[in-house]
Write a protein that holds these residues in place. Structure first.
Motif, PDB file in Angstrom:
ATOM      1  N   ASP A  36       0.954  -1.357   0.069  1.00  0.00           N
ATOM      2  CA  ASP A  36      -0.060   0.056  -0.136  1.00  0.00           C
ATOM      3  C   ASP A  36       0.839   1.272   0.132  1.00  0.00           C
ATOM      4  O   ASP A  36       0.595   2.165  -0.671  1.00  0.00           O
ATOM      5  CB  ASP A  36      -0.944   0.218   1.175  1.00  0.00           C
ATOM      6  N   ARG A  37       1.893   1.372   0.689  1.00  0.00           N
ATOM      7  CA  ARG A  37       2.781   2.579   0.792  1.00  0.00           C
ATOM      8  C   ARG A  37       3.574   2.553  -0.589  1.00  0.00           C
ATOM      9  O   ARG A  37       3.694   3.660  -1.153  1.00  0.00           O
ATOM     10  CB  ARG A  37       3.766   2.193   2.108  1.00  0.00           C
ATOM     11  N   ILE A  38       4.120   1.583  -1.199  1.00  0.00           N
ATOM     12  CA  ILE A  38       4.693   1.611  -2.558  1.00  0.00           C
ATOM     13  C   ILE A  38       3.561   2.122  -3.257  1.00  0.00           C
ATOM     14  O   ILE A  38       3.808   2.937  -4.310  1.00  0.00           O
ATOM     15  CB  ILE A  38       5.116   0.124  -2.931  1.00  0.00           C
ATOM     16  N   LYS A  39       2.339   1.577  -3.508  1.00  0.00           N
ATOM     17  CA  LYS A  39       1.295   2.272  -4.563  1.00  0.00           C
ATOM     18  C   LYS A  39       1.167   3.807  -4.220  1.00  0.00           C
ATOM     19  O   LYS A  39       1.098   4.522  -5.034  1.00  0.00           O
ATOM     20  CB  LYS A  39       0.181   1.407  -4.206  1.00  0.00           C
ATOM     21  N   GLU A  40       1.141   4.238  -2.846  1.00  0.00           N
ATOM     22  CA  GLU A  40       0.824   5.634  -2.576  1.00  0.00           C
ATOM     23  C   GLU A  40       2.006   6.205  -3.119  1.00  0.00           C
ATOM     24  O   GLU A  40       1.927   7.601  -3.706  1.00  0.00           O
ATOM     25  CB  GLU A  40       0.920   5.538  -1.137  1.00  0.00           C
ATOM     26  N   TYR A  41       3.234   5.741  -3.077  1.00  0.00           N
ATOM     27  CA  TYR A  41       4.427   6.505  -3.315  1.00  0.00           C
ATOM     28  C   TYR A  41       4.407   6.640  -4.983  1.00  0.00           C
ATOM     29  O   TYR A  41       4.826   7.850  -5.655  1.00  0.00           O
ATOM     30  CB  TYR A  41       5.911   5.866  -3.205  1.00  0.00           C
ATOM     31  N   GLN A  42       3.969   5.688  -5.446  1.00  0.00           N
ATOM     32  CA  GLN A  42       3.968   5.520  -6.923  1.00  0.00           C
ATOM     33  C   GLN A  42       2.705   6.596  -7.697  1.00  0.00           C
ATOM     34  O   GLN A  42       3.175   7.388  -8.476  1.00  0.00           O
ATOM     35  CB  GLN A  42       3.553   3.998  -7.691  1.00  0.00           C
ATOM     36  N   GLU A  43       1.870   6.830  -6.745  1.00  0.00           N
ATOM     37  CA  GLU A  43       0.786   7.640  -7.287  1.00  0.00           C
ATOM     38  C   GLU A  43       1.222   9.219  -7.112  1.00  0.00           C
ATOM     39  O   GLU A  43       0.598   9.956  -7.693  1.00  0.00           O
ATOM     40  CB  GLU A  43      -0.622   7.175  -6.380  1.00  0.00           C
ATOM     41  N   ASN A  44       1.687   9.429  -5.840  1.00  0.00           N
ATOM     42  CA  ASN A  44       2.151  10.716  -5.414  1.00  0.00           C
ATOM     43  C   ASN A  44       3.508  11.339  -5.768  1.00  0.00           C
ATOM     44  O   ASN A  44       3.898  12.450  -5.953  1.00  0.00           O
ATOM     45  CB  ASN A  44       1.940  10.762  -4.225  1.00  0.00           C
ATOM     46  N   SER A  55      13.214   1.663  -1.125  1.00  0.00           N
ATOM     47  CA  SER A  55      13.921   2.424  -0.044  1.00  0.00           C
ATOM     48  C   SER A  55      13.211   3.449   0.537  1.00  0.00           C
ATOM     49  O   SER A  55      13.336   3.658   1.756  1.00  0.00           O
ATOM     50  CB  SER A  55      15.087   3.076  -1.009  1.00  0.00           C
ATOM     51  N   MET A  56      12.129   3.986  -0.082  1.00  0.00           N
ATOM     52  CA  MET A  56      11.206   5.140   0.555  1.00  0.00           C
ATOM     53  C   MET A  56      10.617   4.532   1.428  1.00  0.00           C
ATOM     54  O   MET A  56      10.210   5.051   2.793  1.00  0.00           O
ATOM     55  CB  MET A  56      10.767   5.793  -0.651  1.00  0.00           C
ATOM     56  N   CYS A  57      10.242   3.236   1.227  1.00  0.00           N
ATOM     57  CA  CYS A  57       9.055   2.730   2.075  1.00  0.00           C
ATOM     58  C   CYS A  57      10.077   2.240   3.439  1.00  0.00           C
ATOM     59  O   CYS A  57       9.657   2.435   4.577  1.00  0.00           O
ATOM     60  CB  CYS A  57       8.544   1.153   1.467  1.00  0.00           C
ATOM     61  N   VAL A  58      11.114   1.677   3.396  1.00  0.00           N
ATOM     62  CA  VAL A  58      11.876   1.136   4.448  1.00  0.00           C
ATOM     63  C   VAL A  58      12.295   2.478   5.067  1.00  0.00           C
ATOM     64  O   VAL A  58      12.184   2.466   6.374  1.00  0.00           O
ATOM     65  CB  VAL A  58      13.283   0.416   3.762  1.00  0.00           C
TER      66      VAL A  58
END
Length: 97
Positions: A36-44, A55-58
């Motif tokens: 979910d966090r990866i998907k959020e980063y992809q969208e934003n 890496s951003m998620c970690v």
């Protein structure tokens, strides 16, 4: 309880794991949170590389963990201080008796 084999999908990669049965639910939930966090980063953000997203998620979860540890440490210190104050009040009270 025994170990079971499960497959976890993170960032479109499947990871076979052997886990204790009582850990399965939390591991699956963790994988969902990461995805979910990866998907959020992809969208934003204009980031598409899975390695960068991971890496951003970690970084996000490591920061949360460190903040939580700091909060617990501060709360523990406050409890120790209050306990010492209470102990001193009781010692003073019984010394007057």
């Amino acid at each position: 309880m025994g170990e079971i084999s499960i497959k976890i999908n993170i960032a479109d990669r499947v990871y076979p794991l052997k886990v204790n049965m009582e850990e399965e639910e939390i591991i699956r939930k963790a994988a969902r949170l990461i995805n979910d966090r990866i998907k959020e980063y992809q969208e934003n953000y204009a980031v598409r590389d899975k390695q960068d997203l991971l890496s951003m998620c970690v970084l996000h979860y490591a920061t949360q963990t460190l903040q939580s540890e700091k909060k617990v440490k501060n709360e523990d210190a406050a409890i120790v201080t209050k306990t010492q104050q209470l102990d001193q009040l009781l010692a003073d009270f019984f010394a007057e008796q």
